[in-house]
Design a protein around this motif. Structure first.
Motif, mmCIF file in Angstrom:
data_model
loop_
_atom_site.group_PDB
_atom_site.id
_atom_site.type_symbol
_atom_site.label_atom_id
_atom_site.label_comp_id
_atom_site.label_asym_id
_atom_site.label_seq_id
_atom_site.Cartn_x
_atom_site.Cartn_y
_atom_site.Cartn_z
ATOM 1 N N GLU A 159 19.245 5.284 4.132
ATOM 2 C CA GLU A 159 18.154 4.816 4.986
ATOM 3 C C GLU A 159 16.963 5.766 4.942
ATOM 4 O O GLU A 159 15.813 5.339 4.825
ATOM 5 C CB GLU A 159 18.654 4.664 6.429
ATOM 6 N N THR A 160 17.216 7.068 4.991
ATOM 7 C CA THR A 160 16.128 8.049 4.930
ATOM 8 C C THR A 160 15.452 8.026 3.566
ATOM 9 O O THR A 160 14.213 8.083 3.466
ATOM 10 C CB THR A 160 16.664 9.455 5.222
ATOM 11 N N ALA A 161 16.275 7.930 2.493
ATOM 12 C CA ALA A 161 15.712 7.915 1.143
ATOM 13 C C ALA A 161 14.826 6.687 0.936
ATOM 14 O O ALA A 161 13.727 6.777 0.367
ATOM 15 C CB ALA A 161 16.831 7.943 0.110
ATOM 16 N N LEU A 162 15.289 5.506 1.400
ATOM 17 C CA LEU A 162 14.492 4.300 1.261
ATOM 18 C C LEU A 162 13.223 4.375 2.106
ATOM 19 O O LEU A 162 12.155 3.903 1.700
ATOM 20 C CB LEU A 162 15.311 3.074 1.664
ATOM 21 N N PHE A 163 13.354 4.982 3.287
ATOM 22 C CA PHE A 163 12.178 5.148 4.144
ATOM 23 C C PHE A 163 11.109 5.969 3.414
ATOM 24 O O PHE A 163 9.922 5.616 3.407
ATOM 25 C CB PHE A 163 12.603 5.832 5.445
ATOM 26 N N ILE A 164 11.532 7.064 2.775
ATOM 27 C CA ILE A 164 10.590 7.911 2.029
ATOM 28 C C ILE A 164 10.020 7.159 0.834
ATOM 29 O O ILE A 164 8.825 7.216 0.531
ATOM 30 C CB ILE A 164 11.281 9.212 1.584
ATOM 31 N N LEU A 165 10.891 6.417 0.137
ATOM 32 C CA LEU A 165 10.452 5.713 -1.066
ATOM 33 C C LEU A 165 9.475 4.589 -0.739
ATOM 34 O O LEU A 165 8.561 4.322 -1.513
ATOM 35 C CB LEU A 165 11.681 5.146 -1.798
ATOM 36 N N VAL A 166 9.664 3.932 0.401
ATOM 37 C CA VAL A 166 8.717 2.891 0.809
ATOM 38 C C VAL A 166 7.361 3.496 1.158
ATOM 39 O O VAL A 166 6.311 2.901 0.894
ATOM 40 C CB VAL A 166 9.288 2.092 2.004
ATOM 41 N N LEU A 167 7.379 4.701 1.734
ATOM 42 C CA LEU A 167 6.116 5.346 2.104
ATOM 43 C C LEU A 167 5.365 5.917 0.899
ATOM 44 O O LEU A 167 4.145 6.104 0.968
ATOM 45 C CB LEU A 167 6.374 6.476 3.108
ATOM 46 N N ALA A 168 6.081 6.181 -0.191
ATOM 47 C CA ALA A 168 5.462 6.843 -1.339
ATOM 48 C C ALA A 168 4.274 6.059 -1.904
ATOM 49 O O ALA A 168 3.187 6.640 -2.112
ATOM 50 C CB ALA A 168 6.503 7.096 -2.418
ATOM 51 N N PRO A 169 4.419 4.743 -2.198
ATOM 52 C CA PRO A 169 3.233 4.035 -2.712
ATOM 53 C C PRO A 169 2.062 4.042 -1.723
ATOM 54 O O PRO A 169 0.898 4.116 -2.133
ATOM 55 C CB PRO A 169 3.744 2.600 -2.940
ATOM 56 N N GLU A 170 2.378 3.967 -0.423
ATOM 57 C CA GLU A 170 1.312 3.983 0.586
ATOM 58 C C GLU A 170 0.683 5.359 0.702
ATOM 59 O O GLU A 170 -0.471 5.481 1.135
ATOM 60 C CB GLU A 170 1.868 3.548 1.943
ATOM 61 N N PHE A 171 1.405 6.403 0.314
ATOM 62 C CA PHE A 171 0.843 7.750 0.300
ATOM 63 C C PHE A 171 -0.275 7.847 -0.730
ATOM 64 O O PHE A 171 -1.324 8.458 -0.489
ATOM 65 C CB PHE A 171 1.942 8.767 -0.013
ATOM 66 N N TYR A 172 -0.061 7.231 -1.905
ATOM 67 C CA TYR A 172 -1.075 7.281 -2.969
ATOM 68 C C TYR A 172 -2.121 6.170 -2.850
ATOM 69 O O TYR A 172 -3.170 6.263 -3.490
ATOM 70 C CB TYR A 172 -0.396 7.174 -4.343
ATOM 71 N N GLN A 173 -1.823 5.141 -2.043
ATOM 72 C CA GLN A 173 -2.718 3.999 -1.972
ATOM 73 C C GLN A 173 -4.142 4.366 -1.550
ATOM 74 O O GLN A 173 -5.110 3.883 -2.163
ATOM 75 C CB GLN A 173 -2.146 2.932 -1.032
ATOM 76 N N PRO A 174 -4.363 5.205 -0.533
ATOM 77 C CA PRO A 174 -5.749 5.581 -0.190
ATOM 78 C C PRO A 174 -6.471 6.280 -1.332
ATOM 79 O O PRO A 174 -7.682 6.060 -1.534
ATOM 80 C CB PRO A 174 -5.577 6.519 1.016
ATOM 81 N N LEU A 175 -5.744 7.111 -2.086
ATOM 82 C CA LEU A 175 -6.370 7.784 -3.223
ATOM 83 C C LEU A 175 -6.680 6.790 -4.336
ATOM 84 O O LEU A 175 -7.716 6.893 -4.996
ATOM 85 C CB LEU A 175 -5.448 8.890 -3.738
#
Length: 613
Positions: A309-325
């Motif tokens: 659950e934690t790993a998927l939570f991080i992985l889902v956030l990863a694309p959104e982390f780069y999305q603003p850039l």
């Protein structure tokens, strides 16, 4: 400076020379200029940023719901009833993010619309301040390109890029604060790979800026070429040279090639950003996969293992982390276009584009200000106007060349009616342009009531009536109120009566509400000329400048205009440019200019007037 009544006289030949090369502002000045313009966006940019930040908080709930559902279905094997809260959170978060995204786009568009509308208004105001002398030296296609294309190119900058510059720093930082407490290795991967995106974005953007400037120049050249062809089409056809298809095709092809270069750079920047984003996300996914396989046992805090659950939570956030850039990179070409536009517009509007008025000199042409001198506020009346050894040189003239006007000394008392004559090129138009503030004196002193003036007379003290009457596409009242915006209907009717147009007004189908201009009530030459005089009555300035007010009129219309001029001259000072002997009885004094110098200054009595006739 606002000048009432009609269009100005024909500019002297010396004024038709092209503008000298202006030093473009550097990148810092262009960015500062764009930032100062952003104030016109109001609160809409802040609303766009707030919507994006709220969407990021909703994203956290969405990522939790996805990770919780995957953990419950794949690992915990729980029933559907236990998953309903996560499903509800996921549905609500998706809906909220969609709504917030739409509201953010709306706010960005409103900000951009407000800024572009204010900038266009300011540009048109600035053209009026610089006066017809400066405007006539510009190509019409260049002016249209500035007002429309270059202002329009700022849309993406203010709607997308500028808010994204704030979000590109805030959203990744917010997500790092969420990820680091869960797994420091994943947070470190995100923090290390994030700078790659802006670095390559800047490298591509440098080339995009140069390409955008070239595109604006090519668009300007294409517009000039097309406008020149349309303007000279009759002449070209007369000489059998109307077929210009190959030339138009060549110019269009050059513009198309430059446009494609800009588009290639835009696509290249998107591809580069997508590549580095994909590599970074893949690196994070590889780390998480090897961690579950037991090959990489670092990154967690303490001894607690990393669950799915934690790993998927991080992985889902990863694309959104780069999305603003990534979005910043996608819109980076908007920054290049905006800075290219600012490079051209900043020399015209100055460093503070939203300032109401500025004392700015462009290519030797001085813009008038509301703060002309203390004379405008403390000495509203005209007692006397003095020119002492005045000399005027146009920017195209060499400093040691013969001036277009002067040296000239002249004293004008309040209430005088003066006729100014002289051959074409004798300096008459230059003298009026000096008084109107469209040119400045290179030598000598211009003073009003003993107080020096630097840029012509204050706007409230002077009225200009030229040979051509400008008719706006609007009502008769609209056409009159350009001289006095707050005039009531009674004042408008009084002005029309003084201009001998009251009978015409009563014959109109809708009175003051009758539409003039394109598709509206037509006006004869005499009616149009008297309409300009009605504007002069409304403006009620103590000094009136007239340029051949009866030119091209029949005898009856000329007589009616002269009658209106007699009323206009009551308790006012008149300077009348004319070659018509019929107008001389209106004046008490005759000035004759030749080659920029005053060669005759004598009174006009009845005998002298008959002699002139």
């Amino acid at each position: 400076m606002t000048r009432t009544a009609t269009s100005p006289d024909t500019a002297p030949a010396l004024a038709t020379a092209s503008l000298p090369e202006q030093t473009p502002p550097d990148d810092f000045v262009a960015r500062r200029w764009l930032e100062s313009l952003a104030r016109a966006g109001g609160r809409w940019p802040q609303l766009a940023i707030l919507c994006a930040l709220l969407s990021t908080f909703v994203l956290l709930a969405q990522a939790w719901a996805i990770a919780h559902l995957a953990q419950g279905v794949a690992i915990d094997r729980v029933g559907l009833e236990a998953l309903w809260p996560a499903i509800a959170v996921l549905a609500v978060s998706l809906s909220l993010r969609g709504a917030l995204s739409g509201l953010r786009g709306y706010a960005g568009t409103r900000a951009s619309q407000s800024i572009r509308r204010r900038l266009r208004e300011r540009l048109l105001e600035r053209f009026a301040e610089l006066g017809p002398l400066w405007v006539r030296r510009q190509h019409r296609a260049s002016l249209a390109n500035r007002v429309w294309d270059q202002v329009e190119s700022l849309h993406s900058y203010y709607a997308d890029f500028r808010p994204q510059t704030r979000l590109a720093g805030l959203i990744p930082l917010l997500l790092l604060l969420v990820v680091f407490p869960l797994n420091w290795a994943a947070g470190l991967i995100l923090a290390v790979t994030a700078p790659l995106v802006p670095i390559f974005m800047i490298l591509v953007g440098i080339a995009a800026r140069k390409r955008s400037e070239e595109q604006f120049q090519e668009m300007d050249r294409m517009g000039r070429h097309f406008m020149d062809l349309l303007t000279g089409l009759k002449t070209l056809k007369l000489f059998g040279a109307a077929r210009r298809g190959p030339q138009v095709e060549a110019v269009s092809h050059a513009f198309r090639k430059r446009t494609m270069r800009v588009l290639r750079l835009a696509f290249l920047s998107s591809t580069v950003l997508e590549f580095f984003t994909a590599v970074s996300i893949a690196l994070l996914a590889v780390y998480l996969g090897f961690h579950f396989l037991g090959h990489l046992q670092f990154g967690t805090w303490g001894d607690s293992p990393l669950d799915l659950e934690t790993a998927l939570f991080i992985l889902v956030l990863a694309p959104e982390f780069y999305q603003p850039l990534r979005e910043l990179g996608v819109h980076y070409h908007a920054k290049a276009e905006a800075e290219a536009a600012a490079t051209d517009l900043a020399p015209i509007l100055g460093n503070s584009p939203l300032a109401d008025r500025e004392n700015t000199e462009i290519d030797g042409t001085v813009a008038a200000t509301h703060q002309e001198t203390s004379v405008a506020s403390s000495h509203l009346g005209l007692q006397h106007l003095t020119l002492e050894d005045i000399a005027v040189r146009y920017p195209s003239q060499y400093p040691d060349s013969t001036p277009a006007l002067g040296p000239l000394s002249l004293h004008i008392n309040a209430g005088e009616h003066i006729a100014i004559t002289g051959a074409s090129g004798s300096g008459k138009s230059t003298l009026l342009n000096l008084l109107l503030g469209f040119v400045s004196a290179s030598d000598g002193l211009l003073s009003l009531n003993g107080h020096p003036l630097s840029h012509g007379l204050p706007a409230g003290m002077i009225t200009w009536v030229g040979q051509d009457t400008v008719i706006l596409s609007g009502t008769l009242a609209d056409n009159l109120r350009i001289a006095h915006p707050h005039a009531n209907d009674c004042e408008l009717e009084d002005a029309l009566g003084n201009a001998d147009l009251l009978e015409w007004l009563h014959s109109l189908p809708d009175g003051l509400a009758t539409r003039l201009g394109e598709g509206g009530q037509p006006l004869s030459g005499g009616q149009a000329r008297r309409l300009s005089l009605a504007r002069a009555f409304l403006h009620d300035a103590p000094l009136v400048l007239l340029d051949e007010p009866t030119a091209s009129l029949d005898a009856e219309s000329e007589a009616r205009v002269i009658t209106a001029l007699k009323r206009l001259g009551e308790n006012r000072t008149l300077l009348l440019l004319t070659h018509r002997p019929e107008l001389l009885p209106l004046c008490q004094r005759l000035l004759r200019l030749d080659d920029g110098r005053l060669v005759e200054d004598r009174p006009l009595d009845d005998t002298a007037t008959r002699g002139e006739s």
